[in-house]
Design a protein around this motif. Structure first.
Motif, PDB file in Angstrom:
ATOM      1  N   TYR A 134       0.825  -1.207   0.000  1.00  0.00           N
ATOM      2  CA  TYR A 134       0.000   0.000   0.000  1.00  0.00           C
ATOM      3  C   TYR A 134       0.858   1.254   0.000  1.00  0.00           C
ATOM      4  N   ASP A 135       0.244   2.345  -0.368  1.00  0.00           N
ATOM      5  CA  ASP A 135       0.833   3.675  -0.286  1.00  0.00           C
ATOM      6  C   ASP A 135       2.184   3.756  -0.991  1.00  0.00           C
ATOM      7  N   LEU A 136       2.175   3.458  -2.271  1.00  0.00           N
ATOM      8  CA  LEU A 136       3.381   3.547  -3.081  1.00  0.00           C
ATOM      9  C   LEU A 136       3.372   4.841  -3.882  1.00  0.00           C
ATOM     10  N   THR A 137       4.535   5.285  -4.250  1.00  0.00           N
ATOM     11  CA  THR A 137       4.671   6.460  -5.092  1.00  0.00           C
ATOM     12  C   THR A 137       5.610   6.122  -6.234  1.00  0.00           C
ATOM     13  N   VAL A 138       5.234   6.501  -7.430  1.00  0.00           N
ATOM     14  CA  VAL A 138       6.128   6.336  -8.577  1.00  0.00           C
ATOM     15  C   VAL A 138       6.906   7.650  -8.672  1.00  0.00           C
ATOM     16  N   ALA A 139       8.196   7.575  -8.391  1.00  0.00           N
ATOM     17  CA  ALA A 139       9.023   8.784  -8.348  1.00  0.00           C
ATOM     18  C   ALA A 139       9.161   9.428  -9.720  1.00  0.00           C
ATOM     19  N   ASP A 140       9.194   8.610 -10.764  1.00  0.00           N
ATOM     20  CA  ASP A 140       9.350   9.133 -12.118  1.00  0.00           C
ATOM     21  C   ASP A 140       8.327   8.451 -13.014  1.00  0.00           C
ATOM     22  N   GLU A 141       7.178   9.101 -13.192  1.00  0.00           N
ATOM     23  CA  GLU A 141       6.084   8.505 -13.961  1.00  0.00           C
ATOM     24  C   GLU A 141       6.473   8.251 -15.416  1.00  0.00           C
ATOM     25  N   SER A 142       7.504   8.895 -15.904  1.00  0.00           N
ATOM     26  CA  SER A 142       7.912   8.707 -17.301  1.00  0.00           C
ATOM     27  C   SER A 142       8.339   7.269 -17.576  1.00  0.00           C
ATOM     28  N   VAL A 143       8.723   6.510 -16.548  1.00  0.00           N
ATOM     29  CA  VAL A 143       9.099   5.116 -16.770  1.00  0.00           C
ATOM     30  C   VAL A 143       7.898   4.266 -17.149  1.00  0.00           C
ATOM     31  N   PRO A 189       0.607   6.501 -21.732  1.00  0.00           N
ATOM     32  CA  PRO A 189       0.820   5.405 -20.774  1.00  0.00           C
ATOM     33  C   PRO A 189       1.053   4.079 -21.495  1.00  0.00           C
ATOM     34  N   LEU A 190       2.031   3.335 -21.016  1.00  0.00           N
ATOM     35  CA  LEU A 190       2.307   2.015 -21.588  1.00  0.00           C
ATOM     36  C   LEU A 190       1.195   1.056 -21.206  1.00  0.00           C
ATOM     37  N   LYS A 191       0.695   0.314 -22.191  1.00  0.00           N
ATOM     38  CA  LYS A 191      -0.278  -0.733 -21.946  1.00  0.00           C
ATOM     39  C   LYS A 191       0.052  -1.879 -22.897  1.00  0.00           C
ATOM     40  N   PRO A 192      -0.254  -3.103 -22.487  1.00  0.00           N
ATOM     41  CA  PRO A 192       0.079  -4.253 -23.331  1.00  0.00           C
ATOM     42  C   PRO A 192      -0.555  -4.168 -24.713  1.00  0.00           C
ATOM     43  N   PRO A 193       0.148  -4.644 -25.717  1.00  0.00           N
ATOM     44  CA  PRO A 193       1.505  -5.190 -25.676  1.00  0.00           C
ATOM     45  C   PRO A 193       2.556  -4.076 -25.620  1.00  0.00           C
ATOM     46  N   ALA A 200      11.560   1.215 -23.287  1.00  0.00           N
ATOM     47  CA  ALA A 200      10.241   0.690 -23.649  1.00  0.00           C
ATOM     48  C   ALA A 200       9.478   1.613 -24.582  1.00  0.00           C
ATOM     49  N   LEU A 201       8.597   1.000 -25.375  1.00  0.00           N
ATOM     50  CA  LEU A 201       7.701   1.750 -26.242  1.00  0.00           C
ATOM     51  C   LEU A 201       6.410   0.969 -26.445  1.00  0.00           C
ATOM     52  N   CYS A 202       5.370   1.694 -26.836  1.00  0.00           N
ATOM     53  CA  CYS A 202       4.050   1.085 -27.006  1.00  0.00           C
ATOM     54  C   CYS A 202       3.977   0.316 -28.325  1.00  0.00           C
ATOM     55  N   SER A 203       2.913  -0.408 -28.482  1.00  0.00           N
ATOM     56  CA  SER A 203       2.698  -1.220 -29.670  1.00  0.00           C
ATOM     57  C   SER A 203       2.640  -0.377 -30.945  1.00  0.00           C
ATOM     58  N   SER A 204       1.936   0.758 -30.892  1.00  0.00           N
ATOM     59  CA  SER A 204       1.817   1.611 -32.078  1.00  0.00           C
ATOM     60  C   SER A 204       3.175   2.120 -32.533  1.00  0.00           C
ATOM     61  N   LEU A 221       7.331  -6.113 -18.125  1.00  0.00           N
ATOM     62  CA  LEU A 221       6.804  -4.758 -17.953  1.00  0.00           C
ATOM     63  C   LEU A 221       5.282  -4.745 -18.129  1.00  0.00           C
ATOM     64  N   GLU A 222       4.763  -5.596 -18.990  1.00  0.00           N
ATOM     65  CA  GLU A 222       3.308  -5.720 -19.132  1.00  0.00           C
ATOM     66  C   GLU A 222       2.680  -6.146 -17.808  1.00  0.00           C
ATOM     67  N   ASP A 223       3.322  -7.112 -17.129  1.00  0.00           N
ATOM     68  CA  ASP A 223       2.816  -7.554 -15.831  1.00  0.00           C
ATOM     69  C   ASP A 223       2.840  -6.411 -14.818  1.00  0.00           C
ATOM     70  N   VAL A 224       3.887  -5.595 -14.866  1.00  0.00           N
ATOM     71  CA  VAL A 224       3.996  -4.472 -13.934  1.00  0.00           C
ATOM     72  C   VAL A 224       2.865  -3.473 -14.173  1.00  0.00           C
ATOM     73  N   VAL A 225       2.685  -2.999 -15.411  1.00  0.00           N
ATOM     74  CA  VAL A 225       1.658  -1.980 -15.651  1.00  0.00           C
ATOM     75  C   VAL A 225       0.245  -2.533 -15.447  1.00  0.00           C
TER      76      VAL A 225
END
Length: 175
Positions: free
Chosen positions: A3-12, A21-25, A41-45, A73-77
């Motif tokens: 609980y209560d996590l912060t993403v320090a650098d949302e650009s990742v 935002p990255l989403k599978p695939p 990383a990069l998105c499918s498009s 990374l897909e599992d993470v997002v």
């Protein structure tokens, strides 16, 4: 559960090219040399547009096999969920990180501002707004179904409401 996590650098969590935002695939730069296993990383498009690329879009290191799918990374997002920004108005949905904007477009708890006088500061979801309009302003917010009856509605950006007159072929609209 954590609980209560912060993403320090949302650009990742965003595509390195279009910044959405990255989403599978999800794809990443995979190098043969382990010293350069950065995996930008990069998105499918964007991956489709760069399918013939043999150098990373960010660091320009050679990647003979091109971009590869990144299941980790897909599992993470897919595991990052957060509260809807409309939670104060009753939404208990916790969409995934990458589905947040889509949820916001459809959220039934999105706040609406009262179109009444400037002195009215009501903000709440549509269902509560309707009750507010009736109780605070005395505006009737009802609808009746009539078989075979039809009418047209022309809406513009902003607050719209329709007033129909029973037994009349005419209608008025206010903007």
């Amino acid at each position: 559960m954590v609980y209560d996590l912060t993403v320090a650098d949302e650009s990742v969590l965003r595509c390195g090219i279009c910044f959405l935002p990255l989403k599978p695939p999800i794809f990443h730069a995979r190098y043969k040399d382990a010293l350069y296993a950065v995996g930008h990383a990069l998105c499918s498009s964007c991956s489709n547009r760069l399918k013939n690329a043999r150098k990373c879009h960010l660091c320009h290191v050679a990647m003979p096999d091109g971009y590869q799918r990144c299941h980790a990374l897909e599992d993470v997002v897919n595991s990052i969920h957060g509260p809807c920004p409309h939670a104060p108005y009753g939404c208990d949905t916790r969409p995934t990180y990458h589905a947040r904007e889509e949820h916001l477009l459809q959220c039934p708890h999105a706040p609406c501002h009262c179109p009444g006088s400037n002195a009215c500061s009501f903000v709440g979801p549509v269902a509560t707004l309707i009750k507010h309009l009736t109780a605070a302003h005395g505006w009737s917010c009802t609808a009746e179904a009539c078989d075979g009856a039809s009418f047209g509605v022309y809406l513009r950006d902003g607050f719209n409401f329709v007033t129909t007159v029973r037994g009349s072929a005419h209608y008025t609209s206010s903007y």
